[in-house]
Design an enzyme around this catalytic site. Sequence first.
Site, PDB file in Angstrom:
ATOM      1  CD  GLU A 423      12.940   2.384   0.489  1.00  0.00           C
ATOM      2  OE1 GLU A 423      12.839   2.416  -0.515  1.00  0.00           O
ATOM      3  OE2 GLU A 423      11.762   1.923   1.227  1.00  0.00           O
ATOM      4  CD  GLU A 428       7.970   0.194   4.680  1.00  0.00           C
ATOM      5  OE1 GLU A 428       7.411   0.815   3.813  1.00  0.00           O
ATOM      6  OE2 GLU A 428       8.368  -1.024   4.360  1.00  0.00           O
TER       7      GLU A 428
END
Length: 535
Positions: A423, A428
């Site tokens: 990933e 974020e």
Amino acid sequence: MNKFKNIFSVIALLICMGCQDDDAVLTAIVSPSNLQIEAVIEDGQTGNVTITPQADNALNFHIFFTQNSDPIVATPGESQTFRFTQSGQYTVLITVVAFGTGGTSSSQTIELDLDVRLFIDQETLEMIGGDGSKRWIWDSGVGGHFGVGPTTNDFPEFFSASPNALNPCLYDDVLVFSYDANDMYGFELITGNNNETFINWTEVTGFFPSATPAEFVDECRDITDQIATNSSFVIFENDEGKRVMTVENSTLSYWSGVEEYEIIELSSDKLTVRGIQDVPADFGGGQLAWYHTFVPETSGDVTEPPFDTLVWSDEFNTDGAPSATNWSYDLGTGDNGWGNNESQSYTNDPGNVIVEGGVLKITAKAEGGGAFTSARIKSQDLFEFTYGKVEVSAKLPSGGGTWPAIWMLGADFETNIWPAAGEIDIMEHVGNQQNTVFSSLHFPGNSGGNAITQNTIISDASSVFHKYSVEWSSTEIKFYVDDQLFHTFTNNSGLPFNKDFFLILNVAMGGNFGGTIDPAFTSSTMEIDYVRVYQ
């Protein structure tokens, strides 16, 4: 013969001492005789040869279709069929051994003139053999590239290898599939240092009778003088409708006694096969299913920076739902709140995801009673890529508990379970740390709260559009905000960042990273002006 008579006399005496009036009955040793071999060559140049042996006083027959292979066993009256996979006109020798009582035997060898021309469709040929010769290597950087399980299911239940977990002598092997205009299909096994390849421990004594392999310890051995390293292959559909590959008297790198493999997946970028091993009787017998995954060997011309050619984008210029050509949806709450104890349910409702005024809007909303809705869109199966530069212009939501993300997931995640699939989190953000943005990488050993993470401060993350980008190559993964580098990660072939990934955009609520949700939260939106991918 006197020796045998004496033995039989002793046995008969012992039997009589243990009985009353019954007579002892001994089975006489009778050698098979009058061995006859019926051979039928199937029409159509298929390479199929059926052998039906007959003999007086035979208990069973061992049929050697090729001179260096294991025999196929037939009982009296039973036929066995074998497919020769080398195209052309040539002569083969087939030996049949008839066995009688007491281990007696008789044998016969016949010659057959074959005319074989096997056909593989052009699309399959190009996937397996490229332009005429293609090299494949183990997909060693990905978990599950090698495994074993029972034949009763379709996955490696007993063992599935982690990335680069096995002996390097396995990963040194190269498989070469070639073809020409005359439908000659060649297979070559190129071994690495000292010509060694990996052998299942139960098969070692088949090559080296005096060896004493340790239980469950596979070995690196040079068997190139005992198997064919330059051979042939063919792909065909078997009686069960499954696509099957055979490699004559050879192996797809790992020797488990398998020469015929079911093709689970074949594309220009991936080959996954399943082979059934007949475990030698000396090691318990039975059958095992082996799983192998290979990828093309790169030739050094891997896509590398500078990434300056736009290959895919969404400018969000058409109002309404996001483009179905570019995006699909994840819906619902997933497993355990999408694996992170998140509180939202994802929808495709316009109230949660819509394109308006040239921007994509993903809105997280409080629905009352502690429920929240939001949206998560993805390019899975629509756009997937390996290496490049991704740029996303975004204005982030605010509010305690909001957790927007711009990220990528390994395209094989359904079979190569996270974190093995890898990933890459381009951006974020959590409303509980309002002006801090993060970049992270998740992979085995570094996932969840142990991910490789860096952060940087943006004073106006929720009021101004900023450009979040990643530059991803075979050697490095670099993260930027407004073209300012803040995180560099060294990539290598042993990591799961050397294959196709797809894009994901979402806003989560709460969860392991989002944290406590503000009780006063009503709604907040991540706005995205564009997503662009360069190579």
